[in-house]
Design an enzyme around this catalytic site. Sequence first.
Site, PDB file in Angstrom:
ATOM      1  N   TRP A 324       6.857  10.626  -9.370  1.00  0.00           N
ATOM      2  CA  TRP A 324       5.889  11.088 -10.380  1.00  0.00           C
ATOM      3  C   TRP A 324       6.292  10.594 -11.765  1.00  0.00           C
ATOM      4  O   TRP A 324       5.444  10.246 -12.583  1.00  0.00           O
ATOM      5  CB  TRP A 324       5.848  12.627 -10.368  1.00  0.00           C
ATOM      6  N   HIS A 325       7.611  10.557 -12.016  1.00  0.00           N
ATOM      7  CA  HIS A 325       8.083  10.180 -13.344  1.00  0.00           C
ATOM      8  C   HIS A 325       7.811   8.723 -13.688  1.00  0.00           C
ATOM      9  O   HIS A 325       7.641   8.391 -14.860  1.00  0.00           O
ATOM     10  CB  HIS A 325       9.579  10.473 -13.481  1.00  0.00           C
ATOM     11  N   GLY A 326       7.817   7.861 -12.702  1.00  0.00           N
ATOM     12  CA  GLY A 326       7.553   6.462 -13.035  1.00  0.00           C
ATOM     13  C   GLY A 326       7.519   5.591 -11.802  1.00  0.00           C
ATOM     14  O   GLY A 326       8.142   5.906 -10.776  1.00  0.00           O
TER      15      GLY A 326
END
Lengths: 494, 323
Positions: A324-326
């Site tokens: 989700w973060h990257g």
Amino acid sequence: MLFNSFEFLVFFPTVVGLYFLLPHRFRWVLLLISSYAFYMFWRAAYAIILLVSTVVDYTCGRMMGRYTDSEKYKRKPWLWLSLISNLGILVAFKYFNFFSDTTESLSRWLGIAYAAPAFELLLPMGISFYTFQTMSYSIDVYHGRIKPEKHLGIFALFISFFPQLVAGPIERAGNLLGQLKQRHEFNYQRVTSGLRLMTWGLMKKVVIADRLALMVNQVYNDPTAYEGIPLIIATVFFAFQIYCDFSGYSDMAIGAARVMGFKLMENFRRPYFAASIREFWARWHISLSTWFRDYLYIPLGGSRVVKWRWYYNLFITFVISGFWHGANWTFIVWGALHGIFLIAGEVIKNQSHLLPRSIGLAKLPQLQRFMQVAAIFILVCLAWVFFRANSITDALYICSHMISGLSDSVNAIVHDTDGLRNTWLFLGQTRTSFLIACGVILLLVLVEWLLEHQIRLRVASLPAAVRIAAYGAVVAFIYLFGSFKETEFIYFQF
Amino acid sequence: MRKLLSRIFAVLAVAVAFYVLAVALLFTFGNVNWLPNVKYTLGGTGYTLLRLQEAKKQKDIEVLFIGSSQVYRGFDTRLFEERGISAFNLGTSSQTPADSYYLLRENLQQFNPKVVVMDLFWEILAEEGVEAGVDIISNSEISNNMVEMVWHRKDPMLLNTLLLSGARSTFKPLDPSDQEQFEEYQYVPGGFAESHRRENKLSPESLSSLRPYTFTTAEMQLNYIRKIAELCAEQQVILVFVVAPVTKELKDSVENYDAYTAVITKLAQESNANLIDYNIKPGLKLSSRYDFLDANHLSQSGVIKFNKLLLSDLQRIVPTLSK
């Protein structure tokens, strides 16, 4: 628009002033227009995505609301439409090139000639935040936990509410939707409390995070030029940089909402005082970790399954959280490492008291707690290396050379070999800048320690003149020590 | 609401008082540069104070040089004077196009030159810092252009320097004796700074192991170059872009020199300016060891070789020079 920009300094007081001047029935219109203006200040065209997401989820919510709980199966297609459209937007803008590159690399490895397509699309600001917020709404409506919102304007405001639009906290409809309809009167205590929180958040961002960023970037953008001490210092600095950057944003978001009478959820609770990885995640980015808990981990079965399946649920939740973060393997490894740490913590939970007892540490609970906190901080820092590094190769280099290059780096610093002392010890900055960075970190730790031990600084009970002097000193401190390059918040890219 | 506004006003007033107190105390008893957002470099590196003081007295010259340290250490106005061409070097340390623009606004009318020669060193085009602005404001009188520079850059550091500079000149006017002297190079009237060292301080090994550099641009700097072109056009001054020579090793360390060339070529076309890149132009043979002091600053022997070629190029571009 950034909270730490000159534009926001004009925008926010204007919106707040108008908000309290307008009659209640027009306030949502003002907030909706302000929120879209806030977003469009960055890239006007990208507001269309926000609008599409809003209309789709509003429609899906209304359609699901037509059926009773006994007809839940009829809601399912609308839930799928909502999930597919939101995840589709995310994949298209955020993950497409990652999947494309990975497929190409895999094909090359298998000896198959394949040129994967790539799109040069700018990642819409805050896309991961507002898509998750709308998905939670649709899932909650599907399960009948909340009633679908009938008012399109209020719903659009729920998705786009400017304080938390681009970097959270990821709000739940159950908390925010109702508040958007309530009348909020001007309340001096609440407004000043919101302003205090905004000021503290701004200080964390511009005085601590952005100052540390100068040094962290110096090392992490060229890690092979360093070994030992500078790699360790840069990693510890990054731990504080990302905390102050993100929690600073959350403080400003919560404070800005509070000024207008809205109560957003807490997002950080002094995470570096956690004595276990489980506790860390109960304190770090709370709105995201509870989102994953409620909408992924529990639907997967949570802990009410056989042990191996429980561990699998934990691991997969953290890997997806990392993703989700990257769209980069570094974030996946970061998530996986946290998953492994958490599972390891669960595995040894019943035996964890044996070591302290055998070395007599159990008799000194405060020292034991301190050592646990320090150990967790080291593990978290180790994972941060992957989060910050530009590639897996860089991260592996940093992890391996932190320790292996330790004695060489100590020698280089002590004897100033090749004139490396300043570059390696002060990470390319002056001694003064480095000492200021250390000083502000100590200040942060002190304030958080006081809060952690519930030693409340009873600022509100002090005489007005003392309070004004204290706040004035803080404002002057921010102005004299802050970095005002209008750097974006790290979490905007997610 | 009224109570809130009065309290906010009081807090801001106290903040200003704390600011003044902190800066005044450090300025008087310590070092004001300890505060990260306060920089005041009166008489600092590059002889900016002497140069700007001298600039105030100059009128009606033919050639004006602007740019960074490569300019004030690479364009020797004496060599032009020898040929009867009056010239002034307005280069300052790390001067970016943004700084050059405000310096030109301040001085161009008074200098009334036939030609402005502007250096476009690649690293300067990527610069977003305000160090050069701090240097200029610390060493010049407060003027509308300086205030405008601070307003447009919106950087607290520049504002602090402006306030300090203003406060200082209220009590004591700028004086050439405030200029610190540097052993490495000496100021020569006309703006040039001369070094007497004859050999590169960098070893051949250090030169050959320079870090690779990827050229990037800061859009703001490109916009200021366009504004400089407009300013020159308004005053009917010929604008010449040059890239002063650097060591072959430094030039080769730029991984995308073609991209850099493309950017400055486009800028020159847009600005209706001539462009001469002395790192590419044939006819200039420089030794990295003897014609340079480091990776990018010329020694006096290098200055003489380079200026000779530059002079003939300028005379070709502006045939009216020295006539």
